[in-house]
Design a protein around this motif. Sequence first.
Motif, PDB file in Angstrom:
ATOM      1  N   THR A  48     -28.605  18.134   9.434  1.00 52.40           N
ATOM      2  CA  THR A  48     -28.231  19.076  10.272  1.00 52.40           C
ATOM      3  C   THR A  48     -29.359  19.840  10.499  1.00 52.40           C
ATOM      4  N   ILE A  49     -29.372  20.589  11.788  1.00 52.28           N
ATOM      5  CA  ILE A  49     -30.272  21.476  11.992  1.00 52.28           C
ATOM      6  C   ILE A  49     -29.549  22.735  12.175  1.00 52.28           C
ATOM      7  N   GLN A  50     -29.981  23.861  11.530  1.00 50.70           N
ATOM      8  CA  GLN A  50     -29.340  25.294  11.144  1.00 50.70           C
ATOM      9  C   GLN A  50     -30.514  26.369  11.954  1.00 50.70           C
ATOM     10  N   PHE A  51     -29.750  27.254  12.264  1.00 51.01           N
ATOM     11  CA  PHE A  51     -30.769  28.308  12.674  1.00 51.01           C
ATOM     12  C   PHE A  51     -30.786  29.618  12.042  1.00 51.01           C
ATOM     13  N   GLU A  52     -32.090  30.325  11.597  1.00 47.00           N
ATOM     14  CA  GLU A  52     -32.080  31.224  10.759  1.00 47.00           C
ATOM     15  C   GLU A  52     -32.995  32.529  11.470  1.00 47.00           C
ATOM     16  N   ASN A  53     -32.381  33.391  11.897  1.00 46.79           N
ATOM     17  CA  ASN A  53     -33.110  34.474  12.576  1.00 46.79           C
ATOM     18  C   ASN A  53     -33.722  33.775  14.119  1.00 46.79           C
ATOM     19  N   GLY A  54     -33.112  33.000  14.605  1.00 48.70           N
ATOM     20  CA  GLY A  54     -33.612  32.153  15.855  1.00 48.70           C
ATOM     21  C   GLY A  54     -34.515  31.041  15.678  1.00 48.70           C
ATOM     22  N   ARG A  55     -34.958  30.871  14.283  1.00 50.53           N
ATOM     23  CA  ARG A  55     -35.916  29.821  13.934  1.00 50.53           C
ATOM     24  C   ARG A  55     -35.070  28.547  13.492  1.00 50.53           C
ATOM     25  N   PRO A  56     -35.176  27.284  13.908  1.00 50.09           N
ATOM     26  CA  PRO A  56     -34.590  26.086  13.501  1.00 50.09           C
ATOM     27  C   PRO A  56     -35.181  25.679  12.244  1.00 50.09           C
ATOM     28  N   PHE A  57     -34.279  25.218  11.316  1.00 47.68           N
ATOM     29  CA  PHE A  57     -34.846  24.482  10.214  1.00 47.68           C
ATOM     30  C   PHE A  57     -33.712  23.202   9.790  1.00 47.68           C
ATOM     31  N   GLU A  58     -34.479  22.214   9.523  1.00 51.89           N
ATOM     32  CA  GLU A  58     -33.899  20.999   9.158  1.00 51.89           C
ATOM     33  C   GLU A  58     -33.295  21.046   7.635  1.00 51.89           C
ATOM     34  N   ALA A  59     -31.903  20.575   7.279  1.00 46.65           N
ATOM     35  CA  ALA A  59     -31.327  20.446   6.230  1.00 46.65           C
ATOM     36  C   ALA A  59     -30.375  19.152   6.041  1.00 46.65           C
ATOM     37  N   TRP A  60     -30.228  19.016   4.874  1.00 41.37           N
ATOM     38  CA  TRP A  60     -29.327  17.817   4.596  1.00 41.37           C
ATOM     39  C   TRP A  60     -28.121  18.337   3.970  1.00 41.37           C
ATOM     40  N   GLN A  61     -26.947  18.049   4.372  1.00 42.43           N
ATOM     41  CA  GLN A  61     -25.520  18.353   4.154  1.00 42.43           C
ATOM     42  C   GLN A  61     -24.715  17.261   3.416  1.00 42.43           C
ATOM     43  N   GLY A  62     -24.323  17.786   2.237  1.00 40.00           N
ATOM     44  CA  GLY A  62     -23.714  16.773   1.513  1.00 40.00           C
ATOM     45  C   GLY A  62     -22.179  17.283   1.047  1.00 40.00           C
ATOM     46  N   ARG A  63     -21.483  16.106   0.466  1.00 31.63           N
ATOM     47  CA  ARG A  63     -19.964  16.284  -0.015  1.00 31.63           C
ATOM     48  C   ARG A  63     -19.620  15.145  -0.756  1.00 31.63           C
ATOM     49  N   VAL A  64     -18.861  15.392  -1.528  1.00 28.39           N
ATOM     50  CA  VAL A  64     -18.406  14.132  -2.236  1.00 28.39           C
ATOM     51  C   VAL A  64     -17.448  13.297  -1.482  1.00 28.39           C
ATOM     52  N   SER A  65     -17.572  11.997  -1.414  1.00 23.69           N
ATOM     53  CA  SER A  65     -16.789  11.174  -0.685  1.00 23.69           C
ATOM     54  C   SER A  65     -15.432  11.169  -0.943  1.00 23.69           C
TER      55      SER A  65
END
Length: 81
Positions: A48-65
């Motif tokens: 996922t790409i999220q924005f913090e203070n207008g700056r994008p950063f890439e992160a991985w989002q996980g959850r239990v299957s």
Amino acid sequence: MTETLQCLKKHGQRLDLEIAKEMRVPLATVRAHLTALADRREAVVCKTIQFENGRPFEAWQGRVSGYVPPPTPGRKPKSKA
């Protein structure tokens, strides 16, 4: 790897950054664990790409299957079935 799975079970859907911060391990280690859990189909992982203070950063989002969050409290719309 089991610590990462336990963290996901405890907190539900989380970003890799949050897991790394909570477990006090490097981000690369958390991503390796998430990849292994996804290969074993114990977790679902997406980028996922999220924005913090207008700056994008890439992160991985996980959850239990197979996890379905509980319904939110309050009134629900009536179904027309």
